[in-house]
Design a protein around this motif. Structure first.
Motif, mmCIF file in Angstrom:
data_model
loop_
_atom_site.group_PDB
_atom_site.id
_atom_site.type_symbol
_atom_site.label_atom_id
_atom_site.label_comp_id
_atom_site.label_asym_id
_atom_site.label_seq_id
_atom_site.Cartn_x
_atom_site.Cartn_y
_atom_site.Cartn_z
ATOM 1 N N VAL A 1 0.838 -1.203 0.000
ATOM 2 C CA VAL A 1 0.000 0.000 0.000
ATOM 3 C C VAL A 1 0.874 1.255 0.000
ATOM 4 O O VAL A 1 0.594 2.219 -0.716
ATOM 5 N N ILE A 2 1.944 1.237 0.769
ATOM 6 C CA ILE A 2 2.868 2.380 0.796
ATOM 7 C C ILE A 2 3.502 2.576 -0.579
ATOM 8 O O ILE A 2 3.566 3.690 -1.108
ATOM 9 N N MET A 3 3.952 1.487 -1.179
ATOM 10 C CA MET A 3 4.573 1.574 -2.505
ATOM 11 C C MET A 3 3.590 2.069 -3.554
ATOM 12 O O MET A 3 3.917 2.933 -4.367
ATOM 13 N N LEU A 4 2.378 1.530 -3.548
ATOM 14 C CA LEU A 4 1.392 1.899 -4.555
ATOM 15 C C LEU A 4 0.929 3.346 -4.364
ATOM 16 O O LEU A 4 0.796 4.092 -5.334
ATOM 17 N N SER A 5 0.718 3.754 -3.129
ATOM 18 C CA SER A 5 0.335 5.141 -2.850
ATOM 19 C C SER A 5 1.428 6.103 -3.322
ATOM 20 O O SER A 5 1.133 7.142 -3.931
ATOM 21 N N SER A 6 2.663 5.749 -3.040
ATOM 22 C CA SER A 6 3.795 6.575 -3.470
ATOM 23 C C SER A 6 3.874 6.641 -4.991
ATOM 24 O O SER A 6 4.129 7.706 -5.566
ATOM 25 N N HIS A 7 3.641 5.517 -5.637
ATOM 26 C CA HIS A 7 3.642 5.479 -7.102
ATOM 27 C C HIS A 7 2.542 6.374 -7.663
ATOM 28 O O HIS A 7 2.774 7.128 -8.617
ATOM 29 N N PHE A 8 1.349 6.303 -7.095
ATOM 30 C CA PHE A 8 0.260 7.175 -7.539
ATOM 31 C C PHE A 8 0.659 8.645 -7.419
ATOM 32 O O PHE A 8 0.396 9.444 -8.305
ATOM 33 N N TYR A 9 1.275 8.999 -6.301
ATOM 34 C CA TYR A 9 1.674 10.384 -6.059
ATOM 35 C C TYR A 9 2.752 10.817 -7.054
ATOM 36 O O TYR A 9 2.669 11.888 -7.645
ATOM 37 N N GLU A 10 3.756 9.993 -7.222
ATOM 38 C CA GLU A 10 4.874 10.358 -8.088
ATOM 39 C C GLU A 10 4.508 10.363 -9.564
ATOM 40 O O GLU A 10 5.179 11.016 -10.359
ATOM 41 N N SER A 11 3.469 9.659 -9.946
ATOM 42 C CA SER A 11 3.090 9.602 -11.365
ATOM 43 C C SER A 11 1.762 10.306 -11.627
ATOM 44 O O SER A 11 1.117 10.059 -12.631
ATOM 45 N N ARG A 12 1.370 11.211 -10.752
ATOM 46 C CA ARG A 12 0.069 11.883 -10.883
ATOM 47 C C ARG A 12 -0.019 12.767 -12.112
ATOM 48 O O ARG A 12 -1.099 13.106 -12.561
ATOM 49 N N ASP A 13 1.103 13.116 -12.709
ATOM 50 C CA ASP A 13 1.082 13.938 -13.918
ATOM 51 C C ASP A 13 1.072 13.088 -15.187
ATOM 52 O O ASP A 13 1.165 13.605 -16.283
#
Length: 111
Positions: free
Chosen positions: A64-76
């Motif tokens: 969940v931490i990894m996926l949440s971070s991925h969502f944040y970092e790739s939001r653009d």
């Protein structure tokens, strides 16, 4: 006393993973964490809200931490983050997340 929502409990861990020290994106991050928790519950064949009532295993928490971070970092719409120069980075994140979630999957039946 009511237990705090799991997403709220994970916020500081996700921010630490992102090396994020400001609070400006907390609402955005909580949305990403909720989406990642929902994905985990679905992938593991758990009822919606399961992890608000049950303990989050360490492997699922890391996913969940990894996926949440991925969502944040790739939001653009890009991969961004540390792996911005690797076109397979997004795929690698999803593969790793799914491997971690598989360890706690309820193989009995889909919800």
């Amino acid at each position: 006393m009511r237990k705090p929502e799991t997403a709220v409990l994970l916020l500081s861990k996700v921010k630490a993973n992102l090396i994020l020290e400001h609070d400006a994106d907390d609402v955005l991050l909580l949305g990403f964490i909720r989406a990642a928790l929902s994905y985990a519950e679905s992938y593991q064949h758990r009822a919606a809200g399961y992890y608000n009532k049950n303990a989050l295993p360490p492997t699922t928490e890391q996913a969940v931490i990894m996926l949440s971070s991925h969502f944040y970092e790739s939001r653009d719409g890009s991969t961004a983050g540390f792996f911005g120069d690797n076109v397979q980075a997004g795929r690698q994140v999803w593969d790793t997340v799914n491997m971690l979630l598989r360890l706690e999957r309820n193989w009995g039946a889909a919800i």
